[in-house]
Design a protein around this motif. Structure first.
Motif, mmCIF file in Angstrom:
data_model
loop_
_atom_site.group_PDB
_atom_site.id
_atom_site.type_symbol
_atom_site.label_atom_id
_atom_site.label_comp_id
_atom_site.label_asym_id
_atom_site.label_seq_id
_atom_site.Cartn_x
_atom_site.Cartn_y
_atom_site.Cartn_z
ATOM 1 N N THR A 104 38.616 50.169 47.275
ATOM 2 C CA THR A 104 39.525 49.339 46.484
ATOM 3 C C THR A 104 39.188 49.484 45.013
ATOM 4 O OG1 THR A 104 39.749 47.730 48.264
ATOM 5 C CG2 THR A 104 40.332 46.984 46.043
ATOM 6 N N VAL A 105 40.230 49.729 44.205
ATOM 7 C CA VAL A 105 40.080 49.818 42.756
ATOM 8 C C VAL A 105 40.551 48.494 42.166
ATOM 9 C CG1 VAL A 105 40.787 51.034 40.663
ATOM 10 C CG2 VAL A 105 40.517 52.297 42.805
ATOM 11 N N VAL A 106 39.697 47.830 41.407
ATOM 12 C CA VAL A 106 40.051 46.577 40.743
ATOM 13 C C VAL A 106 40.488 46.921 39.329
ATOM 14 C CG1 VAL A 106 39.263 44.294 40.034
ATOM 15 C CG2 VAL A 106 38.391 45.313 42.153
ATOM 16 N N LEU A 107 41.729 46.582 39.013
ATOM 17 C CA LEU A 107 42.312 46.931 37.719
ATOM 18 C C LEU A 107 42.381 45.719 36.804
ATOM 19 C CD1 LEU A 107 45.172 49.098 39.142
ATOM 20 C CD2 LEU A 107 43.336 49.938 37.689
ATOM 21 N N ALA A 108 42.218 45.983 35.507
ATOM 22 C CA ALA A 108 42.374 44.956 34.482
ATOM 23 C C ALA A 108 42.707 45.652 33.183
ATOM 24 C CB ALA A 108 41.092 44.134 34.328
ATOM 25 N N GLY A 109 43.568 45.041 32.402
ATOM 26 C CA GLY A 109 43.855 45.587 31.094
ATOM 27 C C GLY A 109 45.222 45.171 30.588
ATOM 28 N N PRO A 110 45.386 45.212 29.262
ATOM 29 C CA PRO A 110 46.636 44.777 28.649
ATOM 30 C C PRO A 110 47.722 45.852 28.652
ATOM 31 C CG PRO A 110 45.104 45.424 26.960
ATOM 32 C CD PRO A 110 44.371 45.542 28.276
ATOM 33 N N GLY A 111 47.411 47.041 29.124
ATOM 34 C CA GLY A 111 48.403 48.124 29.116
ATOM 35 C C GLY A 111 47.861 49.326 28.367
ATOM 36 N N VAL B 233 44.004 43.093 41.661
ATOM 37 C CA VAL B 233 43.901 42.494 40.333
ATOM 38 C C VAL B 233 43.256 41.129 40.486
ATOM 39 C CG1 VAL B 233 45.209 41.558 38.386
ATOM 40 C CG2 VAL B 233 45.836 43.772 39.344
ATOM 41 N N ASP B 234 42.149 40.931 39.763
ATOM 42 C CA ASP B 234 41.452 39.644 39.771
ATOM 43 C C ASP B 234 41.706 38.858 38.490
ATOM 44 O OD1 ASP B 234 40.331 40.250 42.248
ATOM 45 O OD2 ASP B 234 38.487 41.044 41.367
ATOM 46 N N ASP B 235 42.097 39.544 37.424
ATOM 47 C CA ASP B 235 42.287 38.918 36.108
ATOM 48 C C ASP B 235 43.699 39.234 35.622
ATOM 49 O OD1 ASP B 235 41.680 37.516 33.788
ATOM 50 O OD2 ASP B 235 40.620 39.168 32.862
ATOM 51 N N GLU B 236 43.824 40.087 34.607
ATOM 52 C CA GLU B 236 45.131 40.435 34.059
ATOM 53 C C GLU B 236 45.323 41.946 34.054
ATOM 54 O OE1 GLU B 236 47.887 39.910 30.077
ATOM 55 O OE2 GLU B 236 45.757 39.464 29.953
ATOM 56 N N CYS B 237 46.496 42.377 34.478
ATOM 57 C CA CYS B 237 46.899 43.783 34.455
ATOM 58 C C CYS B 237 48.353 43.781 33.993
ATOM 59 C CB CYS B 237 46.759 44.393 35.852
ATOM 60 S SG CYS B 237 47.388 46.067 36.036
ATOM 61 N N ALA B 238 48.608 44.331 32.816
ATOM 62 C CA ALA B 238 49.956 44.252 32.257
ATOM 63 C C ALA B 238 50.443 45.619 31.791
ATOM 64 C CB ALA B 238 49.979 43.266 31.083
ATOM 65 N N SER B 239 51.742 45.705 31.644
ATOM 66 C CA SER B 239 52.418 46.868 31.076
ATOM 67 C C SER B 239 52.062 48.134 31.860
ATOM 68 C CB SER B 239 52.077 46.973 29.583
ATOM 69 O OG SER B 239 52.953 47.851 28.927
ATOM 70 N N ALA B 240 51.517 49.149 31.224
ATOM 71 C CA ALA B 240 51.207 50.415 31.898
ATOM 72 C C ALA B 240 50.178 50.239 33.013
ATOM 73 C CB ALA B 240 50.720 51.444 30.888
ATOM 74 N N ARG C 276 48.072 46.681 48.131
ATOM 75 C CA ARG C 276 47.998 46.064 46.798
ATOM 76 C C ARG C 276 47.854 44.558 46.955
ATOM 77 N NH1 ARG C 276 52.366 49.743 46.575
ATOM 78 N NH2 ARG C 276 53.868 48.029 46.672
ATOM 79 N N SER C 277 46.836 44.001 46.289
ATOM 80 C CA SER C 277 46.608 42.564 46.409
ATOM 81 C C SER C 277 46.264 41.979 45.050
ATOM 82 C CB SER C 277 45.487 42.278 47.410
ATOM 83 O OG SER C 277 44.265 42.812 46.958
ATOM 84 N N ILE C 278 46.384 40.660 45.002
ATOM 85 C CA ILE C 278 46.078 39.922 43.779
ATOM 86 C C ILE C 278 45.252 38.704 44.175
ATOM 87 C CG2 ILE C 278 48.247 38.619 43.860
ATOM 88 C CD1 ILE C 278 48.326 38.876 40.787
ATOM 89 N N SER C 279 44.250 38.399 43.376
ATOM 90 C CA SER C 279 43.416 37.217 43.599
ATOM 91 C C SER C 279 44.140 35.994 43.049
ATOM 92 C CB SER C 279 42.065 37.396 42.917
ATOM 93 O OG SER C 279 41.378 38.469 43.533
ATOM 94 N N ARG D 141 49.638 41.353 49.781
ATOM 95 C CA ARG D 141 48.985 40.096 50.149
ATOM 96 C C ARG D 141 48.360 39.446 48.925
ATOM 97 N NH1 ARG D 141 43.300 41.098 50.925
ATOM 98 N NH2 ARG D 141 42.958 43.316 50.960
ATOM 99 N N VAL D 142 48.086 38.147 49.081
ATOM 100 C CA VAL D 142 47.360 37.370 48.072
ATOM 101 C C VAL D 142 45.975 37.113 48.639
ATOM 102 C CG1 VAL D 142 47.279 35.229 46.744
ATOM 103 C CG2 VAL D 142 49.491 36.281 47.269
ATOM 104 N N ASN D 143 44.943 37.455 47.901
ATOM 105 C CA ASN D 143 43.555 37.181 48.335
ATOM 106 C C ASN D 143 43.288 35.697 48.214
ATOM 107 O OD1 ASN D 143 43.106 39.932 48.706
ATOM 108 N ND2 ASN D 143 42.464 40.197 46.586
#
Length: 123
Positions: free
Chosen positions: A1-8, A30-37, A48-51, A120-122
């Protein structure tokens, strides 16, 4: 699992990561914020899941110095990618492209599930 974060960032990097994740059959989260690109990279996950505190942010494409008219073809191609490659729900994609480049739409977990963005939602 790749955990992504970033403003784009650069869309081309988001697409490259999308392809790499798909080829390697990786999951994304995604555990925090992942936006745009960053969201394009996220969509490469086979699962694909989100915390609970995670947020995905969407808007139509932009490039400094170019107007919406200048980017018509680019955004048409992005729309096609989201609909036919990433297989997101059409109403979700419509909402993405209704969001101006200088704004960000952060859908709820329920909207992400209905839009087929997450599996799913973690807890």
């Amino acid at each position: 699992t790749v955990v992504l974060a970033g403003p784009g960032g650069r869309l081309s990097v988001g697409f490259d990561l999308y392809e790499m994740f798909r080829e390697r059959k990786l999951a994304t989260r995604v555990d925090d914020e992942c936006a745009s690109a960053c969201t394009f990279a996220f969509l490469g996950g086979v699962e694909r899941s989100i915390s609970p505190g995670g947020r995905l942010g969407f808007h139509r494409g932009s490039f400094p110095g170019l107007s919406d008219n200048d980017l018509f073809e680019t955004n048409r191609d992005l729309r096609g990618f989201l609909l036919y490659t990433a297989k997101l729900a059409p109403p979700f994609v419509d909402r993405v492209f209704a969001t101006p480049p200088d704004d960000i739409w952060e859908p709820t977990a329920q909207e992400l599930l209905a839009g087929r963005v997450i599996n799913r939602v973690n807890q």
